[in-house]
Design a protein around this motif. Structure first.
Motif, PDB file in Angstrom:
ATOM      1  N   THR A 367      -3.907   3.712  -0.857  1.00  0.00           N
ATOM      2  CA  THR A 367      -3.542   4.991  -1.470  1.00  0.00           C
ATOM      3  C   THR A 367      -2.147   5.421  -1.057  1.00  0.00           C
ATOM      4  O   THR A 367      -1.639   6.438  -1.502  1.00  0.00           O
ATOM      5  CB  THR A 367      -4.511   6.108  -1.059  1.00  0.00           C
ATOM      6  N   GLY A 426      -5.083   2.982  -5.514  1.00  0.00           N
ATOM      7  CA  GLY A 426      -6.026   4.007  -5.050  1.00  0.00           C
ATOM      8  C   GLY A 426      -7.404   3.798  -5.648  1.00  0.00           C
ATOM      9  O   GLY A 426      -8.104   4.746  -5.990  1.00  0.00           O
ATOM     10  N   ILE A 513      -4.176   8.673  -5.659  1.00  0.00           N
ATOM     11  CA  ILE A 513      -3.484   8.207  -4.451  1.00  0.00           C
ATOM     12  C   ILE A 513      -2.962   9.388  -3.641  1.00  0.00           C
ATOM     13  O   ILE A 513      -3.067  10.538  -4.051  1.00  0.00           O
ATOM     14  CB  ILE A 513      -2.296   7.294  -4.817  1.00  0.00           C
TER      15      ILE A 513
END
Lengths: 1063, 390
Positions: A367, A426, A513
């Motif tokens: 992320t 992510g 993210i």
């Protein structure tokens, strides 16, 4: 035969009384690994036995070493009847298999019983001797490192990111086997704990094998989940991102250790690598071509050609064994890639050259990325699918489950394509199960990654920049749309980027993210939640599944609308860390979306929210609309002020300047509190230049289309109400669900990780969707309020990584669990830092320090006068104040010594304090700080826990391995244990204690990226019974304080080991 | 809509000192919430009753879970269940073992038995301290008593090490243990004006000078039991009152020394024999356990009361006792100087402590009781509401 496991039972303490007659216990210990069991002698009549046993040795395959836990059972000897079990300790020995991690496990472990909880402690020593094994067809993957952290771990450098790895294993749930009818709850629980421990070991091993196949040596962003499918079995599945990581040598750039969020990434470049890599790539030695077995490329433990480079000599001794044994590439030469690693690198490049297109799933569980890695972000992609569970007939071939996930991933991939993106970052997967219906969900953020990094597969931004001498991509780049403007996948309003004015950006941006470090943000962020309940008829089988899958799109839509409205209400334009959870119950569905809202300077200012009433000219109605409109406008104004959102008009018009300043400010936070004079002057120059360009810029973009909410039905009214009922956090508090709060940098070391669980019983049988929504919303809001109240002594503070999970454990129960960390921060960072610095510096340096403000004071004054809004961030204002302050002191000409400067700074800071508890706060802060360093002093090592990937004010110097623990607790005397709350409170405290004990035994002093993945709570108050399952994970680490000298790492380590060692 | 379950668990255990005090004082959760709602600073957080309730419940649960460990404070430092910074641990223990002087006054010198525990509800209603708190305090006394009963070495030190208490609190517990062991009578009406601290001081004196530990410091119960040999020797002091010559000689020596130095000289002269008899008789009878119990009563009846009725100021009393003690050394035929000093040293300091102050001199005893027994509400100190995390 590649491993010998050795265990020694040293002592026990605080054992429970097992013999009522003597009030004592005759304890002995069974040590079991695989099918081998050893026993200690009975230590008679003692609650603090000293067994001091011999070394029990197990000779085992490394495959078993990876799968099996070491099982230690403490028993009470009974001459006439069966021995009573006191409790057990499961020790995962995986960390010992990786030479870089821990070398010994030694310490006090809580003895855990699934019925009675923790019953005393046992001191154990565990070691592993690994033998060389060159068998290429082996089934083990020892030495592959696992990290829960969803960014490149702080003391590593990513040489290569290989991509997505996934695996799942299935088995029958012991709780549903026929034998469960005749065995005790304890035996059943233990069978389950053991099975899951085995399964996750196996899973990890299999993932490790995949990583080795890909040529990697580590898994980052490892996410493992359990699906308790009831009758149909247990599924343990995991996803992660395979990487090749190089350990940064201790002497390397200290900035590399610090988290990008606390210290926005400065160019962490290793200059030697720049020189050495280039020629190697052009050479292409043909001899090195061969099967891509890492072991082949690492025959030389002899000093590499570049023996002159420092890291080589340092590492050659330490890495002998692991080089030959474990597949760690390029680590022999640490930061500087030597010649012998060259061919390998080349090979890997060939392999990855085809880039993402060839990969089945170009997914990344990370992320957080190095600056420049993300080129564009398209938006959130997600897919859900409702499945009917059936019994898993053959555990060895979990094809159905695999196929299910495959399907979903394909969908995600195609969604990403539709957004013009070639990758998903992510990325995460989850399930929700109720009876035989299961929702599988996957979500991520569609993105375009820098092709350069993909081609080389290299995340090492520092060296990349130097080699190509390209201008680094603009900080606003990731906001630019990746898709075709004329062929948009969804309706969005595009405008030219407010920073660079060259590319188009959307009006809002949703992502899963973390906020990229280079992003320019105005003001602070805040936690935004959308909550939703939908009633559903009770049904069975396919009918049920169909009705759920019919409801899903509506829920998604409503959650999205809610998020959008709330975002607008806060005058923000982007969401990060978005996580949407949909849980099924028998008669309802719960949806909870959490994200952190921010104002991205690159995106247009969000328009207002306009309320439109019904068409009929009803006067009272119109008045009603007006009043609502007013309330909304007020709320927006208030929010703007609260989150310090001052759309930096001037900067927005001249993105270069804003960018420049922002970057410099963030660099400032990195290390030196006072930037170099050169930088400083550049900053001011660029500002003065900007004034000329003002007139040329396009000012016409001020007109915003307001977001219109129509009140034409009850739903809309409900929407508006839910909009306005969200109470803002009290003064001094911020909250977010990302790694850190945008706009807050100056963390102190005060932190508190916590878990809070609430279960609400719906008493009313005939509820409507609306009232249910209200109940659910209130529940979440009240929970947050409680958290703020509890943590009030940490003000000013931010709740970071707030992670809500919802569940419907029973018909009329709603369960919400939150795990987060509260971190306090200083309001006047620079002033304080200056003070500290001044104390440490000698008088000579002081002269220099005071020199540059002198040069700048004229300019700084002009800055202040030109009303260059000293407010656009807190940092900026304090920084400017600092300059003013300094200029002031120098004009007076009285300040010559460091002491004076300091005292002056202090007095200013105290007078400017505006926190509600100025004096008390500062005192408690200080005491916290001073006591926090302790741990060596007490008998028990202090272990910090955080869901974040870093600890503020510290450097992580070592990762000791992954912590992945699964516990079951059951009681048949619920009332006696303080009811459900008492039961769960104890259990969670016990889980924390066991995590801490394992970390301490590994020689660590913290857990980062901690998360509670599962908390399944079941109760039957009528029978006075309850059961709870908890699964937690994280990375065990060793940290040192920033202020500590270089020598301390070893000291800390020995003290950790020492205090817990045998006495 | 009922909250079925509500927990909050921190990695570092959060404990609010104010709530801890309420818990120690035996408030129910509901009462504690009421107190907290009106306490200052609550408006700042806009805390609703619901929020405060939830917090209070959590804290109470934490304290209950901790209580087991507080019973054995040495365990608190190396247990693994709660991560509590050392200074917080010290606070928890100290507060847990802190007692109300009003309460201890009621049970001081009583046998720490089940019977006494049953009567705690009377004590509770008399003192206004909740029964729960009374029970905790009583159990603390009993626990400390049981642990140190069998230990060798100095009493105060043993208490301090086994319960990790501050020096002051350890001394107070030593006094309680000492009183309980010797069952000194402290509850009589005549002794009501004395505070626990007065008695604790006397206990300290007795422990230091009259116990076995005063001569030999490595025996069991050394600080808890009085030195039997010494008590036996005290009988010899009787000669001071039985021998007519010695008595007269003693009197004249004292009178010579006192003449002109005090306003109450006449009273001293007339009362000399009476007072001397009183003090020496106390000494001679101490071999009987029953008379040991009445030690403080006897001091009041035989010495303090006569002096008070003659309106001696405490300075007069000090002067008298000093000369009374020292003059005995001048008696040629009196051979028990060492025993005399050991006896009178303690008697003097006890009486000094127990003698009512000049300011309260004119008021009747009952008045003194009221003044001294005002229950002072505990102060939370500067860090009152702050919970500190690591």
């Amino acid at each position: 035969m590649p491993g010998k496991l050795k265990a020694k039972i040293v002592a026990g303490r605080h054992l429970p009384v097992m013999d009522r007659a003597s009030d004592l216990t005759d304890a002995f210990v069974e040590v079991k690994f695989g099918n081998t069991t050893f026993k200690t002698d009975v230590y008679p009549k003692c609650l603090n036995p000293q067994w001091n046993s011999e070394w029990f040795k197990f000779e085992v395959d490394d495959e078993d070493l990876q799968d099996e836990p070491l099982q230690i059972t403490v028993l009470d000897h009974d001459t006439y009847s069966a021995n009573d079990a006191i409790g057990k300790v499961y020790i995962d020995i995986d960390p010992l298999l990786c030479s870089e991690a821990a070398s010994v496990i030694s310490g006090w472990f809580p003895i855990y019983d699934t019925i009675h909880g923790i019953r005393g402690e046992i001191n154990v020593l565990v070691k592993v001797d690994l033998f060389n094994d060159l068998n290429r067809f082996r089934q083990s993957s020892c030495g592959v490192k696992f990290f829960c952290t969803t960014s490149i771990p702080l003391c590593y450098r990513a040489a290569m990111v290989h991509g997505f790895v996934e695996e799942l294993v299935v088995n029958e749930d012991p709780e549903y086997q026929w034998i469960d009818r005749i065995r005790t709850p304890r035996a059943s629980n233990e069978a389950r704990q053991r099975l899951i421990s085995l399964m996750s070991g196996e899973l990890q091993r299999k993932i490790g094998l995949k990583v080795l196949e890909m040529g990697g040596n580590a898994v980052v962003g490892y996410l493992q989940c359990f699906d308790l499918e009831g009758e149909s079995g247990i599924v343990v599945r995991a996803i992660g991102t395979a990487c090749t990581l190089d350990k940064l040598s201790a002497g390397a750039n200290a900035n590399a250790y610090t988290h990008p969020n606390t210290a926005p990434a400065s160019n962490a470049c290793n200059s030697p690598s720049k020189d050495s890599k280039e020629p190697v790539f052009s050479e292409d030695p043909p001899t090195a071509l061969g099967p891509l077995t890492p072991l082949r490329v690492l025959p030389s433990s002899s000093p590499p050609p570049f023996s002159s480079s420092k890291p080589c000599s340092r590492q050659s001794s330490s890495s002998d064994t692991d080089l030959s044994l474990t597949p760690k590439m390029g680590m022999g030469s640490g930061g500087s890639v030597g010649k012998e690693a060259g061919p390998l690198k080349m090979l890997l490049r060939q392999q990855t050259q085809t880039a993402l297109e060839q990969r089945e799933f170009p997914f990344f569980t990370l992320t957080c990325f190095p600056p420049g890695f993300l080129v564009h972000v398209g938006g959130v992609v997600s897919a859900r699918s409702v499945k009917l569970l059936d019994r898993i007939h053959n555990p060895d071939e979990p094809e159905t489950r695999d196929a299910w996930w495959e399907e979903i991933r394909q969908e995600i991939k195609s969604h990403a394509k539709a957004l013009g993106c070639h990758a998903v970052v992510g990325y995460s997967e989850s399930t929700s199960i109720c009876e035989e219906v299961c929702i599988l969900s996957a979500a991520g953020t569609a993105a375009i990654l820098n092709p350069r990094y993909m081609r080389e597969g290299c995340l090492d931004i520092g060296s990349g920049d130097h080699r190509f001498d390209e201008p680094s991509p603009p900080s606003c780049g990731f906001c630019h749309i990746p898709y075709d403007e004329l062929n948009m996948p969804f309706p969005a309003q595009l405008t030219y980027c407010y920073q660079c004015r060259r590319q188009k950006v959307p009006d809002v941006l949703f992502t899963t993210i973390d906020l990229p470090t280079e992003a320019a943000v105005s003001g602070k962020g805040c936690l935004i939640q959308a909550r939703l309940c939908r009633l559903k008829k009770k049904a069975q089988g396919e009918v049920n599944a169909t009705s759920i899958s019919n409801l899903l799109p509506f829920m998604e839509y409503e959650l999205h609308t809610q998020l959008m409205n709330k975002l607008k209400l806060r005058s923000m334009n982007a969401l990060f860390g978005l996580r949407i959870q949909i849980s099924i119950g028998e008669n309802m569905l719960l949806g909870l979306a959490s994200a952190t809202g921010v104002y991205l300077s690159a995106l247009p200012t969000p328009g207002g929210i306009q309320i439109a009433g019904k068409a009929s000219g009803d006067l009272s109605n119109e008045q009603h609309v007006l009043s609502i409109q007013k309330r909304i406008n007020d709320a927006m104004a208030k929010n703007k002020e609260m989150y310090h959102i001052n759309p930096p008009k001037l900067f927005a018009l001249d993105p270069e300047v804003f960018h420049g300043i922002n970057m410099e400010l963030s660099e400032e936070a990195a290390g030196s509190p006072i930037p170099e004079p050169k930088q400083r002057s550049r900053l001011f120059r660029s500002q003065s230049e900007s004034s000329d360009e003002l007139s040329e810029l396009d000012l016409s973009h001020g007109k915003k289309d307001a977001f219109v909410l129509e009140i034409d039905d009850t739903d809309a009214v409900e929407d508006i109400h839910s909009l306005l009922t969200d109470a803002p956090p009290p003064a001094g508090f911020y909250s977010c669900n990302t790694e850190v709060m945008p706009g807050v940098y100056n963390w102190t070391s005060g932190l508190q990780m916590f878990t809070s669980v609430r279960v609400l019983r719906l008493s009313n049988a005939n509820l409507t969707n609306q009232s249910l929504n209200k109940i659910f919303t209130d529940m979440c809001e009240n929970l947050l309020k409680s958290l703020y109240f509890k943590l009030r002594s940490m003000i000013p503070c931010c709740l970071c990584h707030v992670n809500f999970t919802v569940a419907v454990p029973e018909d009329e129960l709603i369960q919400v669990a939150v795990t987060a960390v509260a971190m306090s921060f200083d309001k006047e960072p620079i002033l304080e830092k200056l003070g500290d610095r001044a104390v440490f510096k000698g008088a000579g340096e002081n002269e220099d320090q005071l020199q540059f403000p002198m040069e700048l004071c004229a300019e700084s004054a002009s800055v202040a006068i030109s009303n260059l809004t000293a407010k656009f961030t807190d940092r900026c204002s304090t920084w400017l104040e600092l300059i003013r302050l300094k200029a002031h002191t120098i004009r007076r000409g009285s300040v010559k010594t460091s002491r004076r400067t300091q005292s002056l700074a202090r007095s200013v800071s105290s007078s400017e304090r505006c926190s509600p508890l100025p004096e008390g706060r500062s005192r408690s802060l200080r005491s916290t700080r001073s006591s926090g360093g302790g741990g060596g002093g007490t008998a028990v090592t202090v272990v910090k826990m955080t869901p974040l990937s870093f600890l503020p004010g510290t450097r992580l110097i070592k990762y000791l391995g992954i912590i992945n623990m699964f516990f079951i607790r059951e009681t048949t005397s619920l009332r006696e244990e303080g009811g459900v709350s008492g039961f769960l409170h104890t259990f969670i405290a016990e889980v924390f204690a066991m995590v801490r004990a394992h970390v301490a035994a590994l020689g660590g002093n913290a857990v980062v990226s901690y998360s509670m993945k599962e908390c399944v709570f079941m109760e039957n108050p009528n029978k006075n019974q309850a059961q709870c399952l908890i699964n937690v994970s994280g990375d065990a680490v060793v940290f040192v304080r920033d202020t500590d000298q270089e020598a301390t790492p070893t000291l800390i380590h020995t003290s950790c080991g020492g205090t817990d060692g045998p006495t | 809509m009922a909250v079925e379950l509500d927990v909050f668990v921190g990695n570092t255990t959060i404990m609010d000192e104010e709530v801890y005090q309420l818990w120690l004082d035996g408030y129910t959760v509901n009462d504690a919430v009421k107190v907290r709602m009106v306490s200052e600073g609550m408006e700042e957080y806009e805390a609703s009753a619901e929020v405060v309730m939830s917090d209070t419940m959590d804290q109470y649960r934490t304290f209950q879970m901790c209580e087991r460990l507080l019973h054995n404070p040495t365990k608190l430092a190396n247990q693994l269940l709660f991560q509590i910074p050392p200074h917080r641990q010290a606070m928890l223990i100290e507060r847990y073992y802190t007692f109300d002087d009003v309460f201890v006054r009621e049970v001081l010198g009583k046998k720490l038995s089940k019977g006494t525990k049953k009567d705690l509800d009377d004590v509770s209603s008399k003192t206004g301290i909740t029964l729960k708190s009374c029970r905790r305090q009583f159990d603390n006394f009993k626990r400390v008593f049981k642990v140190v009963e069998e230990l060798k070495g100095p009493l105060v030190e043993n208490i301090r090490q086994n319960f990790i208490l501050s020096d002051k609190l350890a001394r107070d517990y030593a006094a309680i243990v000492f009183f309980a062991n010797n069952r000194f009578e402290t509850g009589k009406r005549k002794l009501q004006y004395l505070t626990f601290q007065d008695f604790a001081f006397c206990a300290g004196q007795l422990i230091k000078n009259w116990t076995v530990g005063a001569v030999d410091n490595m025996v069991e119960d050394m600080d808890v039991d009085l030195d039997k040999e010494f008590l036996q020797d005290l009988k010899e002091l009787k000669i001071l009152i039985t021998d007519k010559d010695l008595l007269d000689q003693h009197k004249s020596l004292v009178c010579t020394a006192l003449r002109g130095k005090t306003k109450v000289y006449t009273e001293m002269e007339t009362n000399f024999k009476n007072l001397s008899r009183g003090l020496v008789n106390i000494a001679a009878k101490l071999t009987n356990t029953k008379d040991v119990r009445d030690f403080f009563i006897d001091l009041v009846e035989k010495f303090i009361e006569p002096c008070r009725s003659d309106r001696w100021a405490s300075a007069d009393m000090r002067l008298y006792l000093t000369h009374y003690t020292n003059s005995a050394h001048l008696l040629d035929t009196f051979k028990y100087q060492v025993v005399w000093d050991r006896y009178m040293g303690v008697i003097k300091s006890c009486i000094f402590k127990m003698y009512p102050q000049m300011s309260t001199f004119s008021t009747p005893l009952s008045g003194i009781i009221d003044q001294r027994f005002v229950h002072v509400k505990r102060d939370f100190g500067p860090l009152g509401r702050l919970s500190i995390f690591l």
